[in-house]
Design a protein around this motif. Structure first.
Motif, short mmCIF file in Angstrom:
data_model
loop_
_atom_site.label_atom_id
_atom_site.label_comp_id
_atom_site.label_asym_id
_atom_site.label_seq_id
_atom_site.Cartn_x
_atom_site.Cartn_y
_atom_site.Cartn_z
N ARG B 51 0.83 -1.21 0.00
CA ARG B 51 0.00 0.00 0.00
C ARG B 51 0.86 1.26 0.00
O ARG B 51 0.45 2.29 -0.52
CB ARG B 51 -0.92 0.00 1.23
N ARG B 52 2.05 1.16 0.57
CA ARG B 52 2.91 2.34 0.64
C ARG B 52 3.83 2.50 -0.55
O ARG B 52 4.68 3.38 -0.57
CB ARG B 52 3.73 2.31 1.94
N LEU B 53 3.65 1.66 -1.53
CA LEU B 53 4.40 1.87 -2.77
C LEU B 53 4.02 3.25 -3.33
O LEU B 53 2.84 3.61 -3.32
CB LEU B 53 4.05 0.80 -3.81
N PRO B 54 5.01 3.99 -3.76
CA PRO B 54 4.69 5.34 -4.25
C PRO B 54 3.83 5.28 -5.51
O PRO B 54 3.92 4.34 -6.31
CB PRO B 54 6.05 5.95 -4.55
N THR B 55 3.01 6.30 -5.64
CA THR B 55 2.20 6.42 -6.86
C THR B 55 3.12 6.77 -8.03
O THR B 55 3.94 7.69 -7.93
CB THR B 55 1.15 7.53 -6.68
N ILE B 56 3.00 6.04 -9.09
CA ILE B 56 3.83 6.28 -10.27
C ILE B 56 3.12 7.27 -11.18
O ILE B 56 1.97 7.04 -11.58
CB ILE B 56 4.10 4.97 -11.03
N HIS B 57 3.81 8.35 -11.45
CA HIS B 57 3.22 9.34 -12.36
C HIS B 57 3.59 8.98 -13.79
O HIS B 57 4.75 8.69 -14.07
CB HIS B 57 3.71 10.75 -12.02
N PRO B 58 2.62 9.01 -14.67
CA PRO B 58 2.92 8.64 -16.06
C PRO B 58 3.92 9.62 -16.67
O PRO B 58 3.84 10.83 -16.41
CB PRO B 58 1.55 8.72 -16.76
N PRO B 59 4.85 9.11 -17.47
CA PRO B 59 5.85 9.99 -18.08
C PRO B 59 5.23 10.99 -19.05
O PRO B 59 5.75 12.08 -19.26
CB PRO B 59 6.80 9.03 -18.79
N HIS B 60 4.13 10.59 -19.68
CA HIS B 60 3.44 11.49 -20.60
C HIS B 60 2.03 11.75 -20.09
O HIS B 60 1.51 10.98 -19.29
CB HIS B 60 3.38 10.88 -22.00
N GLY B 61 1.46 12.81 -20.58
CA GLY B 61 0.10 13.14 -20.17
C GLY B 61 -0.91 12.25 -20.88
O GLY B 61 -0.55 11.28 -21.55
N ALA B 62 -2.15 12.61 -20.70
CA ALA B 62 -3.23 11.84 -21.33
C ALA B 62 -3.36 12.14 -22.81
O ALA B 62 -4.18 11.55 -23.50
CB ALA B 62 -4.55 12.13 -20.62
N GLU B 63 -2.50 13.07 -23.31
CA GLU B 63 -2.66 13.51 -24.71
C GLU B 63 -2.50 12.36 -25.70
O GLU B 63 -3.18 12.32 -26.73
CB GLU B 63 -1.67 14.63 -25.04
N ALA B 64 -1.56 11.44 -25.38
CA ALA B 64 -1.33 10.33 -26.30
C ALA B 64 -2.60 9.50 -26.46
O ALA B 64 -2.96 9.08 -27.57
CB ALA B 64 -0.19 9.46 -25.79
N ILE B 65 -3.30 9.28 -25.35
CA ILE B 65 -4.53 8.50 -25.41
C ILE B 65 -5.60 9.27 -26.16
O ILE B 65 -6.30 8.74 -27.03
CB ILE B 65 -5.02 8.16 -23.99
N LEU B 66 -5.71 10.57 -25.84
CA LEU B 66 -6.73 11.38 -26.49
C LEU B 66 -6.48 11.45 -27.99
O LEU B 66 -7.41 11.42 -28.80
CB LEU B 66 -6.76 12.79 -25.88
N GLN B 67 -5.19 11.51 -28.36
CA GLN B 67 -4.83 11.55 -29.78
C GLN B 67 -5.26 10.25 -30.46
O GLN B 67 -5.82 10.25 -31.56
CB GLN B 67 -3.32 11.77 -29.93
N ARG B 68 -5.00 9.13 -29.79
CA ARG B 68 -5.40 7.84 -30.36
C ARG B 68 -6.92 7.74 -30.48
O ARG B 68 -7.44 7.16 -31.43
CB ARG B 68 -4.89 6.68 -29.50
#
Lengths: 200, 207
Positions: B51-68
């Motif tokens: 539970r204490r594993l740090p939250t991993i922030h995505p290297p890129h924003g959501a733009e790649a998904i929105l673009q797809r």
């Protein structure tokens, strides 16, 4: 003309709604995917594929339930089915010694993106974080998914059963066995993690 | 309650996923069983560690998904509307073509089966413009002398841009009224017949 305008308007509304859901849940989805796949590149691919699949079946989404519950189901199913089929998952026995491709002892390095830990998370050394992450990757996909959904995503057993499409008894068993395997893995490498009083 | 049962349910106990009575019984067992208690402690620790594993922030924003998503929508959209669009444009071109043909024929009054049959019902026009050029030069080759009508009716059109709507079925649409020539005076317009063709006389108004 009227039909097109109405249909276009409705479609635009759905696009807007879904895009907003993507923006809102992207980070959480990526975090889940990262813990499941174990690396940044696969996590990104998995999240993109899952969102695309979610969009395709968005008409089946029951808006009375949280989006993330529904989306987690898509993501984990995609992960377990597709990624296992592609052979990208390697489930390694906990008994066999860890070896890299060159044959050297020791765990293979994983490309960890900058986790930017919160002050609370700073209490845990990066070495331990890596060890726990690697330990998760050594679990069977079903066990890992159940543990991650319960402990990282904070889902209840009932939600996990729905997400994974199994019974609550199966979920209970998977989480229990997953935790025990992870504990054994960590006990071998970092027994100090289990010393009393640490990390409270 | 034996140790085996307790140890099989320890994770559920950690997650508080047991019923109240079961939670109570396992808690009571843990207080008196060192082995089960040690097992419980390690499983609780594993839960805390994960539970204490740090939250991993995505290297890129959501733009790649929105673009797809945008690309996917573009790929899907034409398939959905292709049929409709094709049919619509086919009809549109048909409508435009029919309108053009209708305008062409009605503007020249060369049609022998013109609905205007009665001279008495033909209105006269006072146009501010020199000529209502509905006719094409090819049809205006010859003109005859004016022949006065017996009882012309007057229903002047104020503006050529406004097309009056006929209230009576006997009152023809002014757009269908024969060509009017204005030679600079405001005299009464007299309808005439173009007698160049005896079989299909073209009616004309002349001063």
């Amino acid at each position: 003309m009227v039909y097109t305008a109405a249909a276009k308007h409705m479609e635009d509304e759905i696009h807007r709604e879904f895009d907003e859901l993507v923006r809102r849940h992207y980070r959480q989805a990526y975090n889940l995917a990262y813990r499941l796949t174990g690396n940044a590149a696969d996590a990104e691919d998995l999240v993109q594929d899952a969102f695309l699949r979610a969009y395709r079946f968005f008409d089946r989404y029951d808006r009375s339930m949280p989006f993330m519950n529904w989306f987690s189901r898509i993501l984990t199913n995609l992960y377990i089915d597709e990624y296992r089929r592609r052979g990208r998952l390697k489930t390694i026995s906990l008994d066999e010694p860890l070896q890299t491709e060159e044959g050297e002892d020791g765990p293979a390095t994983l490309d960890l993106p900058d986790p930017s830990p919160s002050p609370l998370e700073m209490a845990m050394d990066q070495e331990y974080i890596d060890a726990i992450h690697e330990g998760l990757q050594h679990l069977a996909p079903d066990f890992r998914t159940a543990v991650v959904l319960a402990d990282i995503q904070g889902h209840s057993y009932e939600e996990i059963a729905e997400i994974m499409g199994t019974s609550i008894g199966t979920v209970r068993s998977r989480i229990h066995r997953g935790r025990k395997q992870l504990r054994d893995y960590l006990l071998k490498r970092h027994p100090e993690l289990f010393e009393r009083g640490d990390l409270k | 309650m034996n140790c085996r049962y307790v140890q099989a349910h320890l994770s559920a106990y950690v997650d508080m996923e047991l019923t109240g009575a079961e939670q109570q019984r396992i808690r009571a067992h843990l207080e008196c069983c060192m082995e089960c208690s040690a097992e419980y402690e390690t499983l609780l620790r594993v839960k805390h560690l994960v539970r204490r594993l740090p939250t991993i922030h995505p290297p890129h924003g959501a733009e790649a998904i929105l673009q797809r998503l945008v690309e996917y929508r573009i790929r899907q959209a034409p398939r959905r509307y292709r049929l409709w669009q094709t049919r619509w444009w086919r009809y549109a071109w048909g409508v435009v073509a029919a309108a053009l043909v209708f305008w062409w024929t009605s503007g020249n009054e060369t049609n022998p089966t013109s609905p205007i049959q009665s001279d008495a019902l033909i209105p006269t026009l006072t146009s501010p413009y020199p000529k209502r050029s509905f006719s094409f030069p090819i049809f205006n080759n010859k003109r005859s002398e004016p022949t006065p009508l017996t009882s012309p009716q007057f229903s002047p059109v104020q503006s050529p841009l406004i097309m009056p709507v006929s209230s009576s079925p006997f009152e023809p649409n002014p757009m269908l009224v024969p060509v009017v020539e204005n030679r600079g005076t405001t005299d009464t317009l007299q309808p005439t017949f173009d007698q160049t063709s005896p079989t299909s006389p073209t009616r004309r108004y002349r001063r």
